[in-house]
Design an enzyme around this catalytic site. Structure first.
Site, short mmCIF file in Angstrom:
data_model
loop_
_atom_site.label_atom_id
_atom_site.label_comp_id
_atom_site.label_asym_id
_atom_site.label_seq_id
_atom_site.Cartn_x
_atom_site.Cartn_y
_atom_site.Cartn_z
N GLU A 39 0.94 -1.05 0.12
CA GLU A 39 0.05 0.01 0.07
C GLU A 39 0.78 1.19 0.12
O GLU A 39 1.72 1.59 0.90
CB GLU A 39 -0.96 0.18 1.17
CG GLU A 39 -1.89 1.32 1.23
CD GLU A 39 -2.64 1.32 2.34
OE1 GLU A 39 -2.67 0.28 3.42
OE2 GLU A 39 -3.72 2.14 2.38
N ARG A 263 4.75 -12.96 9.69
CA ARG A 263 5.49 -11.74 9.35
C ARG A 263 7.00 -11.79 10.03
O ARG A 263 6.86 -12.37 11.34
CB ARG A 263 4.61 -10.58 9.70
CG ARG A 263 4.34 -10.30 11.10
CD ARG A 263 3.70 -8.91 11.22
NE ARG A 263 2.53 -8.39 10.31
CZ ARG A 263 2.97 -7.41 9.70
NH1 ARG A 263 3.65 -6.40 9.73
NH2 ARG A 263 1.73 -7.16 8.77
N LYS A 273 3.76 0.80 9.65
CA LYS A 273 4.21 2.18 8.99
C LYS A 273 3.57 3.39 9.76
O LYS A 273 4.29 4.17 9.93
CB LYS A 273 3.63 1.93 7.77
CG LYS A 273 4.26 1.11 6.78
CD LYS A 273 3.80 1.28 5.23
CE LYS A 273 2.83 0.04 5.00
NZ LYS A 273 2.37 0.02 3.54
P1 ATP Z 1 1.73 -1.87 7.87
O1 ATP Z 1 0.58 -2.63 8.80
O2 ATP Z 1 2.88 -1.47 8.67
O3 ATP Z 1 0.96 -0.66 7.27
P2 ATP Z 1 1.16 -3.49 5.75
O4 ATP Z 1 1.21 -4.76 6.01
O5 ATP Z 1 -0.13 -3.07 5.78
O6 ATP Z 1 2.19 -2.75 6.79
P3 ATP Z 1 1.55 -3.29 2.91
O7 ATP Z 1 2.18 -2.29 2.42
O8 ATP Z 1 0.18 -3.65 3.01
O9 ATP Z 1 2.00 -3.21 4.47
O10 ATP Z 1 2.43 -4.66 2.90
C1 ATP Z 1 2.95 -5.00 1.68
C2 ATP Z 1 3.02 -6.60 1.74
O11 ATP Z 1 4.45 -6.69 2.55
C3 ATP Z 1 2.06 -7.35 2.34
O12 ATP Z 1 1.98 -8.63 1.58
C4 ATP Z 1 2.68 -7.65 3.71
O13 ATP Z 1 1.83 -8.74 4.10
C5 ATP Z 1 3.96 -7.57 3.65
N1 ATP Z 1 4.69 -7.20 4.78
C6 ATP Z 1 4.50 -6.18 5.55
N2 ATP Z 1 5.14 -6.18 6.73
C7 ATP Z 1 5.73 -7.41 6.77
C8 ATP Z 1 6.38 -8.01 7.78
N3 ATP Z 1 6.81 -7.59 8.88
N4 ATP Z 1 7.07 -9.08 7.31
C9 ATP Z 1 6.94 -9.89 6.14
N5 ATP Z 1 5.92 -9.33 5.34
C10 ATP Z 1 5.57 -8.06 5.67
MG MG Z 2 -1.53 -3.42 4.45
#
Ligand code: ATP
Ligand code: MG
Length: 559
Positions: A39, A263, A273
């Site tokens: 995102e 994760r 984030k």
């Molecule tokens: P946040 O909750 O911090 O906003 P997010 O998971 O919503 O993070 P996205 O931009 O949606 O962030 O993530 C893109 C991809 O990266 C998704 O497939 C997510 O599952 C993966 N991802 C994000 N954080 C992690 C992590 N700590 N470990 C492994 N994969 C991750």
């Molecule tokens: Mg997300």
């Protein structure tokens, strides 16, 4: 260690590799297509790197492809600044995507499919407020309550949904919901919201839309449009999988499947984030690329290499259960890589003068030094030596304990690549601070060898005081003092766990002149001091280095 990894890797496949190999060998799929779906609401961090390595790595391993898809379904927090940085970071990590997509490009298709679900009696417009919807969802123990608007006719639903799109309603006035089962044991299946009204400009579609699809609706359908075979996401989405499947099955579209892995969590840092944004916005760090941040751009600025990050992701493997990885494993991967890659130089971070009393005035020598003992192709360089040098303040002690093998009156020490010197004493100012250390040298020990074979226990680094450069060095420590900064006592936040000493700026460091050519991002081992990388702010006139990592794990001791 590396060899072990390679051998275990060959023997042991992770569960995703097993799934893919089965799908390929059974003919269930003909090629692997994965996607990385960030995102664009922030910069990528090391957790994303893990996801990138998995998605791109699996496709690469099995001759498939990976798409980059921006999951831009929430106009409120998203921005093109983030889109650009995400692309830069993925490329820097060494991966390239087959196609670049935006969920927002699918808004029209998603809308048409929503109409199709309405026509099938599988979606309806609800007038309840989001708050009412939440209250009526029930709990894990009790079923939810059907909305009074659940049985609207198909025609009425189509008209209202169309009007939602046209902007006839205010934010929150209406939603489109899937019509599944308000008593479903999985709360996500209790008539989840598919669309909400948000009158906000979108970074790509502008004001064209004021209804936006929810993640659960947009994600699987976007996967399906792109014929993604393995939609890999993190564990918290496993309870969303039935809904992912329900939408695809109800629409009868390409059957993408979702798989979940644990994760990545790392000690002494935060990875959300929202929290990283707060650190930036409230000035706790200098920006998203502050070298203390777990962001990819922060790690890059700090001096991490893409290879070390990929090695780390490989090393920790793919888990099905949540775990917490020690920060030192990331640092160890970095040390392994920099050990092979970084040229050695001499730099004195906390200088004091060393005067060689029996060395001739107005003379200097050019001594041979090895650039990288791990890589003969890096060759040799000349370093300047003369009567007055700089050494680390720590390398002299007037009253030293027995096992102190560095400079203390009477003791002999080897000056790296130069001579053996014997300490004779020091000068002090009125406050008793040492202002210069004195010694004599043994002219027969040029290069550091003793012709009579006498043992010299200590070797210290130095730079020529008459022929060196000034530099600023940023020394970093963990950004958070506790292993799990997110876990706090009542009334406290993760900010209370910030390490007040995570940055020390050392001005007036002295470095050898070969560094005059150093460019931003160049990496060096400062002998005995650690690995250092030229900071983005560095210029030829004013060199600035970041300490990337120490030579050994200094945290292991503290635990
Ligand atoms: P946040 O909750 O911090 O906003 P997010 O998971 O919503 O993070 P996205 O931009 O949606 O962030 O993530 C893109 C991809 O990266 C998704 O497939 C997510 O599952 C993966 N991802 C994000 N954080 C992690 C992590 N700590 N470990 C492994 N994969 C991750
Ligand atoms: Mg997300």
């Amino acid at each position: 260690m590396e060899l072990n990894n390679q051998t275990t890797e060959k023997i042991q496949k992770n569960f995703l590799e097993e799934i893919i190999e089965n799908d390929l060998s059974s003919g269930h799929i003909s090629a692997v297509r994965t996607r990385f779906p960030p995102e664009p609401n922030g910069y990528l961090h090391i957790g994303h790197a893990k996801s990138i390595c998995i998605n791109f790595g699996l496709a690469k391993k099995y001759g498939g492809t990976t798409n980059l898809r921006f999951d831009d379904t929430n106009p409120v927090k998203e921005d093109t600044e983030y889109v650009d940085s995400i692309k830069e970071d993925i490329k820097w990590l060494g991966f390239s995507w087959a196609e670049e997509h935006y969920a927002s490009d699918y808004f029209e298709q998603l809308y048409l499919w929503a109409c199709e679900l309405i026509k099938k009696g599988l979606a309806y417009v609800d007038d309840q407020t989001p708050e009412q919807i939440r209250l009526n969802r029930g709990t894990v123990q009790t079923p939810g309550v059907n909305s009074a608007f659940r049985d609207r006719s198909v025609e009425e639903n189509l008209t209202l949904f169309e009007q939602m799109r046209q902007g006839k309603f205010k934010d929150g006035e209406k939603t489109l919901r899937a019509k599944i089962d308000m008593a479903h044991p999985n709360m996500n299946m209790r008539d989840p919201i598919m669309y909400r009204i948000i009158h906000t400009s979108h970074h790509r579609t502008g004001d064209k839309w004021c209804i936006y699809p929810m993640y659960d609706y947009a994600h699987g359908e976007s996967d399906s449009i792109e014929n993604i075979t393995h939609s890999i996401c993190t564990l918290e989405f496993d309870i969303h999988r039935p809904l992912y499947d329900w939408f695809i099955q109800s629409l009868g579209i390409y059957p993408s499947h979702q798989y979940e892995f644990a994760r990545l969590n790392i000690t002494n840092t935060v990875m959300s984030k929202r929290k990283l944004l707060q650190l930036v916005k409230e000035g706790y760090v200098s920006g998203w690329d502050d070298p203390r941040m777990p962001t990819i751009c922060g790690l890059r600025r700090r001096g991490y290499t893409p290879e070390s990050i990929r090695m780390f992701c490989e090393d920790i493997g793919v888990a099905k259960r949540d775990n917490l990885i020690d920060y030192s494993r990331l640092e160890n991967a970095l040390r392994d890589d920099l050990n092979k890659r970084a040229d050695r130089v001499m730099a004195v971070l906390n200088p004091v003068k060393l005067i060689i009393d029996n060395y001739p005035e107005n003379t200097s020598e050019q001594l041979d030094a090895v650039n990288n003992p791990e890589d003969a192709s890096k060759g040799m360089r000349k370093i300047s030596f003369s009567k007055t040098l700089y050494i680390e303040r720590d390398d002299f002690m007037e009253d030293a304990p027995k096992k102190y093998f560095r400079l203390t009156p009477g003791n002999e020490v080897r000056l790296r690549y130069a001579y053996v010197v014997r300490c004779t004493g020091c000068e002090k100012d009125e406050q008793g601070n040492v202002t210069a250390v004195h010694c004599t040298y043994d002219s027969l020990t040029r290069g550091g060898n003793t012709p009579d074979g006498r043992k010299i226990k200590g070797t210290i680094h130095w730079v020529d005081a008459d022929n060196c450069l000034d530099a600023t060095v940023n020394v970093f420590d963990r950004l958070f003092i506790t292993e799990k900064p997110d876990e706090t006592e009542e009334g406290k936040t993760f900010l209370d766990n910030l390490n007040p000493n995570s940055l020390t700026v050392l001005n007036g460091c002295k470095v050898e002149t070969s560094l005059s050519q150093a460019k931003v991002q160049d990496k060096f081992q400062f002998e005995r001091m650690g690995y250092f990388s030229v900071d983005d702010s560095s210029t030829q006139e004013h060199l600035v280095f970041n300490r990337t990592v120490t030579l050994k794990d200094s945290w292991a001791k503290q635990k």
